[in-house]
Design a protein around this motif. Structure first.
Motif, PDB file in Angstrom:
ATOM      1  N   LEU A 100       0.913  -1.300   0.023  1.00 32.33           N
ATOM      2  CA  LEU A 100      -0.142   0.013   0.014  1.00 32.33           C
ATOM      3  C   LEU A 100       0.845   1.083  -0.094  1.00 32.33           C
ATOM      4  O   LEU A 100       1.738   1.329   0.795  1.00 32.33           O
ATOM      5  CB  LEU A 100      -0.816   0.123   1.226  1.00 32.33           C
ATOM      6  CG  LEU A 100      -1.966   1.097   1.453  1.00 32.33           C
ATOM      7  CD1 LEU A 100      -3.275   0.901   1.986  1.00 32.33           C
ATOM      8  CD2 LEU A 100      -1.429   2.554   2.180  1.00 32.33           C
ATOM      9  N   VAL A 101       0.706   2.108  -1.008  1.00 38.87           N
ATOM     10  CA  VAL A 101       1.471   3.435  -0.912  1.00 38.87           C
ATOM     11  C   VAL A 101       0.424   4.401  -0.514  1.00 38.87           C
ATOM     12  O   VAL A 101      -0.513   4.706  -1.268  1.00 38.87           O
ATOM     13  CB  VAL A 101       1.887   3.671  -2.094  1.00 38.87           C
ATOM     14  CG1 VAL A 101       2.773   4.796  -2.302  1.00 38.87           C
ATOM     15  CG2 VAL A 101       3.034   2.470  -2.930  1.00 38.87           C
ATOM     16  N   ASP A 102       0.838   5.213   0.343  1.00 40.79           N
ATOM     17  CA  ASP A 102       0.233   6.447   1.117  1.00 40.79           C
ATOM     18  C   ASP A 102       0.734   7.487   0.571  1.00 40.79           C
ATOM     19  O   ASP A 102       1.896   8.000   0.688  1.00 40.79           O
ATOM     20  CB  ASP A 102       0.456   6.166   2.553  1.00 40.79           C
ATOM     21  CG  ASP A 102      -0.274   7.605   3.198  1.00 40.79           C
ATOM     22  OD1 ASP A 102      -1.342   8.032   2.578  1.00 40.79           O
ATOM     23  OD2 ASP A 102       0.108   7.823   4.317  1.00 40.79           O
ATOM     24  N   PHE A 103       0.188   8.304  -0.531  1.00 39.19           N
ATOM     25  CA  PHE A 103       0.485   9.453  -1.223  1.00 39.19           C
ATOM     26  C   PHE A 103       0.054  10.451  -0.108  1.00 39.19           C
ATOM     27  O   PHE A 103      -1.309  10.677   0.026  1.00 39.19           O
ATOM     28  CB  PHE A 103      -0.296   9.599  -2.315  1.00 39.19           C
ATOM     29  CG  PHE A 103       0.430   8.486  -3.326  1.00 39.19           C
ATOM     30  CD1 PHE A 103       1.301   8.796  -4.421  1.00 39.19           C
ATOM     31  CD2 PHE A 103      -0.381   7.374  -3.590  1.00 39.19           C
ATOM     32  CE1 PHE A 103       1.916   7.974  -5.333  1.00 39.19           C
ATOM     33  CE2 PHE A 103       0.136   6.455  -4.541  1.00 39.19           C
ATOM     34  CZ  PHE A 103       1.241   6.655  -5.404  1.00 39.19           C
ATOM     35  N   TRP A 104       0.961  11.138   0.304  1.00 42.44           N
ATOM     36  CA  TRP A 104       0.699  12.274   1.416  1.00 42.44           C
ATOM     37  C   TRP A 104       1.501  13.517   1.067  1.00 42.44           C
ATOM     38  O   TRP A 104       2.546  13.724   0.369  1.00 42.44           O
ATOM     39  CB  TRP A 104       0.868  11.590   2.688  1.00 42.44           C
ATOM     40  CG  TRP A 104       2.378  11.440   3.160  1.00 42.44           C
ATOM     41  CD1 TRP A 104       3.026  10.647   2.409  1.00 42.44           C
ATOM     42  CD2 TRP A 104       3.103  12.407   3.950  1.00 42.44           C
ATOM     43  NE1 TRP A 104       4.401  10.851   3.026  1.00 42.44           N
ATOM     44  CE2 TRP A 104       4.569  11.888   3.796  1.00 42.44           C
ATOM     45  CE3 TRP A 104       2.947  13.307   4.621  1.00 42.44           C
ATOM     46  CZ2 TRP A 104       5.392  12.584   4.629  1.00 42.44           C
ATOM     47  CZ3 TRP A 104       3.702  13.964   5.455  1.00 42.44           C
ATOM     48  CH2 TRP A 104       5.382  13.379   5.518  1.00 42.44           C
TER      49      TRP A 104
END
Length: 107
Positions: A23-27
């Motif tokens: 899971l890539v959390d783009f933040w």
């Protein structure tokens, strides 16, 4: 266990070539909802370390990847499996809702 940080330089190794779902959390630093969802993702990672890997990608520092994966609002999370986007989750959600969205990867 906090989520690992990934960048344009390490994305291929950390995400696209990973064994199992990532899971890539783009933040971004300035994003309040992103800061709210971060500890929830850390909890999910800690409880499911054997099933899913969670990494964070700062969109301000890695605009090329934000553009490539069409990130238009944050927080946005994409689950990659076998180098492909398997699912996309937009917006901050409570833990239970995120776990439902990720159920197929946490089973």
């Amino acid at each position: 266990m906090a989520a690992q940080v990934t960048t344009s330089a390490t994305f291929e190794e950390d995400v696209l070539k990973a064994d199992g779902p990532v899971l890539v959390d783009f933040w971004a630093e300035w994003c309040g909802p992103c800061r709210m969802v971060a500890p929830v993702l850390d909890q999910i990672q800690a409880e499911n370390a054997d099933k899913i890997k969670i990494v964070k990608l700062n969109v301000d520092e890695n605009p090329d990847l934000a553009m490539k994966y069409q990130i238009t609002s944050i927080p946005a999370m994409k689950v990659f499996s076998g180098g492909e986007v398997a699912t996309t989750i937009i917006g901050a959600k409570p833990k239970q809702a995120l776990e439902q969205d990720l159920a197929e990867f946490l089973a």
